[in-house]
Design a protein around this motif. Structure first.
Motif, short mmCIF file in Angstrom:
data_model
loop_
_atom_site.label_atom_id
_atom_site.label_comp_id
_atom_site.label_asym_id
_atom_site.label_seq_id
_atom_site.Cartn_x
_atom_site.Cartn_y
_atom_site.Cartn_z
N UNK A 1 0.99 -1.21 -0.04
CA UNK A 1 0.09 -0.01 -0.25
C UNK A 1 0.66 1.44 0.06
N UNK A 2 2.27 0.95 0.00
CA UNK A 2 3.04 2.15 -0.15
C UNK A 2 3.75 2.88 0.87
N UNK A 3 3.54 2.05 2.07
CA UNK A 3 4.08 2.64 3.45
C UNK A 3 5.53 2.21 3.70
N UNK A 4 6.33 3.15 3.90
CA UNK A 4 7.81 2.92 4.09
C UNK A 4 7.79 2.23 5.41
N UNK A 5 7.97 0.91 5.50
CA UNK A 5 7.88 0.34 7.09
C UNK A 5 8.93 -0.83 7.06
N UNK A 6 9.63 -0.56 8.14
CA UNK A 6 10.58 -1.51 8.47
C UNK A 6 10.24 -2.34 9.74
N UNK A 7 10.72 -3.80 9.88
CA UNK A 7 10.43 -4.58 11.14
C UNK A 7 11.78 -5.02 11.64
#
Length: 392
Positions: free
Chosen positions: A236-242
């Motif tokens: 969905x275009x979220x710049x996310x890191x785990x």
């Protein structure tokens, strides 16, 4: 003066209760005379003023209270010998103790001991459970349906737990028992942490939403839900890191699953982290995540560590986890809807990061830590007051 004989895992044993001891004992030692039992084979150090280390088989002296810490893993097996001590107060770090019972009996070939204790707790139902287990019939949920507290708590002077939910359950089985709901303590790292420096050390760029998981990695920690939600949010275009902070045999499977979902580059792991680094690492995250189902009734120290660092958290919305303030702790429904709900949490956190609202959320998290009296000095005072008022 209050005098205590403390028994628990101690550093460097890789247990959350070890950290608990290291953080609480210095404050407690200023309020009471404290002797600490050395775990078997222990080769660590505990340089706390006022603390005396004694052999594991030491019994309480006259006027001394044994404070015995029980959790649902083998690190606590050696403490079971102290359940014969007079004037013993139990600190239950988990409310489900069935796994500990299995380790103490069946894992040692003591079928009769298991049956005797499970019948003590559940009567005919316990006998049926023991018979079924002997014939090879058992299920993953059995320990959670039969938590087996009674064999461990019987005869105790008092009990200490870390949630109101846990206190209600103990009082349901032991209505006359003094039971203290004591906030989970965690070291206070203060508010001057350079979180940007920590983020850079983790390879996180500005504008990325950093989600962090703390603790030993097991399937019960909701990691499948976390990865699925991370995959959807990424698409969905979220710049996310785990970032996974911890160790466990599940790590390789988690990394493989992340690659299959196309987010292998979005997931990284630190492995086991030394305490000195561990206590401030959560400050780097924009969102902590603590999902657990089923729950052993533990009050997550990970949640407290996130809040202490000013990091809001998302938890599974059941039992004791519902007690955290919603201003700092979001809740998702355990079960099939969890992935969609977690995606919405990620989207909201990403928007707050862009709009500047994340700063208000971080302030609410820190406020929840302080107002909840989770600082070790606050916890030690409440614990000492409770023990001092017992009729021993």
């Amino acid at each position: 003066m209050l005098r205590l004989l403390w028994g628990s895992p101690l550093p460097p044993i890789r247990s959350g209760v070890s950290d608990y001891a290291a953080e609480l004992l210095p404050s407690l030692a200023r309020l009471a005379g404290v002797r600490v039992l050395e775990p078997p084979g222990w080769n660590g150090e505990l340089a706390v003023p006022g603390i005396t280390l004694v052999p594991e088989d030491t019994r309480p002296a006259s006027g001394e209270v044994a404070l015995i810490h029980l959790g649902n893993n083998p690190y606590h097996l050696w403490l079971l010998d102290h359940l014969e001590d007079a004037r013993r107060v139990l600190v239950l770090h988990d409310l489900v103790l069935h796994h500990l019972l299995v380790e103490a009996t069946l894992a040692r070939g003591d079928d009769d001991g298991y049956r005797r204790r499970i019948v003590e707790a559940y009567g005919e139902a316990g006998a049926a459970l023991a018979d079924g287990r002997k014939m090879g019939f058992t299920a993953a949920r059995d320990p959670f349906l039969f938590p087996a507290r009674v064999p461990f708590v019987n005869g105790a002077t008092a009990v200490v737990v870390h949630s109101a939910w846990a206190r209600r359950h103990v009082l349901g089985e032991f209505p006359e028992m003094p039971v203290l709901h004591l906030a989970m303590p965690a070291y206070d790292p203060g508010t001057a942490i350079d979180r940007m420096k920590i983020r850079r050390s983790l390879g996180v760029t500005n504008g990325e939403l950093l989600v962090m998981h703390l603790g030993f990695l097991t399937p019960a920690k909701g990691l499948e839900t976390i990865l699925e939600a991370l995959s959807v949010a990424t698409r969905m275009g979220v710049a996310i890191r785990l970032v996974l902070v911890g160790e466990g045999q599940a790590l390789e499977g988690i990394q493989d699953a992340a690659k299959r979902l196309g987010i292998g580059d979005r997931v990284s792991a630190t492995g086991w982290t030394p305490y000195e680094t561990f206590v401030s690492l959560p400050a780097a995250a924009d969102l902590g995540i603590v999902l657990r189902s089923p729950s052993a009734g533990e009050t997550s120290a990970a949640v407290v560590r996130f809040l202490a660092c000013g990091t809001p958290v998302v938890v599974g919305g059941l039992n004791q986890f519902l007690e955290w303030p919603s201003s700092a702790v979001a809740r998702i429904t355990p079960g099939p809807s969890g992935t969609a709900e977690l995606v919405r949490v990620f989207l909201k956190a990403s928007e707050e990061l862009r709009s500047g609202a994340a700063a208000r959320r971080r302030k609410a998290a820190r406020t929840a830590y302080v107002a909840g009296e989770h600082r070790p000095s606050d916890v030690a005072q409440k614990l000492a007051a409770f023990l001092g008022e017992l009729d021993l």
